[in-house]
Enzyme design. Structure first.
Site, PDB file in Angstrom:
ATOM      1  CG  ASP A   1      54.005  58.106 -10.566  1.00  0.00           C
ATOM      2  OD1 ASP A   1      54.082  59.366 -10.601  1.00  0.00           O
ATOM      3  OD2 ASP A   1      53.798  56.823 -10.402  1.00  0.00           O
TER       4      ASP A   1
ATOM      5  CD  GLU B   1      52.268  60.257 -15.573  1.00  0.00           C
ATOM      6  OE1 GLU B   1      51.773  59.728 -16.876  1.00  0.00           O
ATOM      7  OE2 GLU B   1      53.025  59.663 -15.569  1.00  0.00           O
ATOM      8  CD  GLU B   2      55.678  56.809 -14.505  1.00  0.00           C
ATOM      9  OE1 GLU B   2      54.735  56.223 -15.888  1.00  0.00           O
ATOM     10  OE2 GLU B   2      56.245  57.446 -14.916  1.00  0.00           O
TER      11      GLU B   2
END
Length: 410
Positions: free
Chosen positions: A68, A135-136
């Site tokens: 992402d 992941e963010e």
């Protein structure tokens, strides 16, 4: 025909997608894995991809790369600058950029997958490529696992991963033990009593309450946590009110805390709650604040034996001068969920992506912190080479350390 990794990187950088929206990205990566002979499962945890390559008897390694991008407006005029936009969780149109290196993570992973698929005579076992969403948000690994990732692919004996870092291209950094801090995200809602801006004495102003709370929270680390411990409290967002002459009902604070130990986490949460409630009482609030933990990421802990083996292999491949131990980073990651849920060891390292001469010049001036963009900066764009080549070689070096001919087994 070999994959043009530089073209792939440019494609990924110019076509970034926000968390859990990585549809084009996932399709592109899945197609590359299929062409290399991997058995591919898509849509794991919404947009995640699993690619399995079996190559005889041996351990199973999971290799993870995140997909992402961030809601960041890129600053730069280079030929592959992102001009993309997306729709965020609130429905707002935002600029989108790979400002944390995930485009490079994916490119290096595809390169490693290609090299391993073409050199099967040099290793034995199973490699599982994990292209992870979100992941963010700190949510993608958990989403893939909750969607059955450990049942959709052979279970790992070891999980490996890498992350781009503002360091000279061609260098690698790894720390045995706690590599990254744990992180909690808090949503604090302060309850006031609204009214007309001309009659503040009839209200309980949540804006003033929030301002006092933000300032007081700055003392949590400086006055309540042992200076020898890792601890961070950051108020990243404050929201209150809609119009200048209206005193609203509520204010919200979004807070991030970082820690290396569970005991420090508990201290941070205790002091934050005490301060938030005390400031509300001091403001005359009739309702106590609510504190919601919206996200928890555990510390990223490298297995020490694994880290020492990987670092030794890196030194043999890249030279002693290009491999170092940076100590613990206060940044956080969700890669460790894969290892934790599987009950196996983790090996996670950083690799540099900045022009080496430019970095060393800044180092000589003592201006690395101001002149070298870090992760999440709108100027965080790595040099294409040798960054790609280093990332590919690092992944392959680590895999061969555990699956290569004559490798000491896990």
């Amino acid at each position: 025909m070999a994959i043009d990794l530089e073209a792939l990187y440019v494609d990924l950088h110019t076509n970034p997608e926000l968390s859990f929206q990585e549809h084009r990205t996932a399709d592109l990566l899945a197609s590359h894995l299929r062409a290399l002979g991997f058995a591919v499962t898509e849509g794991v945890g919404k947009t995640g991809v699993l690619g399995v390559l079996r190559n005889g008897e041996g351990p199973c390694l999971w290799l993870r790369a995140d997909m992402d991008a961030l809601p960041v407006q890129e600053q730069g005029e280079h030929s592959h600058a992102s001009r993309a936009t997306g729709i965020d969780e609130s429905g707002e149109t935002v600029p989108v950029m790979h400002a944390c290196g995930h485009d490079m993570h994916m490119t290096a992973m595809v390169g490693a997958a290609e090299r391993l698929s073409l050199q099967r005579d040099t290793w034995a076992g199973t490699v599982v490529i994990v292209f992870q969403p979100a992941e963010e948000l700190g949510a993608g690994a958990r989403a893939m696992l909750d969607d059955g990732a450990l049942d959709l692919a052979p279970r790992p004996d070891l999980v490996l991963g890498q992350h781009l870092y503002p360091a000279p291209a061609g260098t690698l950094r790894m720390h045995p033990g706690t590599q990254n801090a744990g992180c909690d995200t808090l949503r604090i809602t302060l309850h006031g009593r609204g009214g007309h801006g001309s009659r503040p004495h009839t209200t309980v102003d949540p804006v003033v309450m929030a301002a006092a709370t933000v300032m007081r929270l700055q003392t949590v680390v400086s006055r309540h946590i042992d200076p020898l411990e890792v601890a961070v409290v950051t108020v990243g967002a404050m929201r209150a009110g809609h119009k200048d002459n209206i005193i609203g009902e509520v204010a919200t604070l979004d807070v991030s805390i970082r820690y290396a130990k569970e005991s420090v986490r508990e201290q941070l949460l205790t002091h934050i709650r005490r301060i938030v409630e005390a400031e509300a009482l001091a403001s005359g609030a009739e309702t106590l604040p609510t504190i919601e933990v919206t996200e928890t990421l555990p510390p990223t802990i490298n297995d020490e034996a694994v880290a020492h083996r990987v670092m030794a292999a890196f030194r043999d491949t890249f030279g002693d001068a290009n491999v170092s131990d940076p100590g613990m980073s206060p940044g956080s990651e969700d890669v460790s969920w894969f290892a934790r849920d599987a009950g196996v060891a983790l090996g996670f390292w950083y690799w540099g992506g900045w022009d080496a001469a430019e970095y060393h010049d800044a180092e000589a001036r003592g201006s690395v912190a101001t002149d070298i963009p870090t992760n999440h900066s709108p100027r965080m764009v790595p040099v294409v080479q040798p960054t790609i080549d280093t990332g590919v070689r690092a992944l392959c070096t680590a895999v061969l350390e555990f699956l290569g001919d004559g490798a000491e087994r896990l």
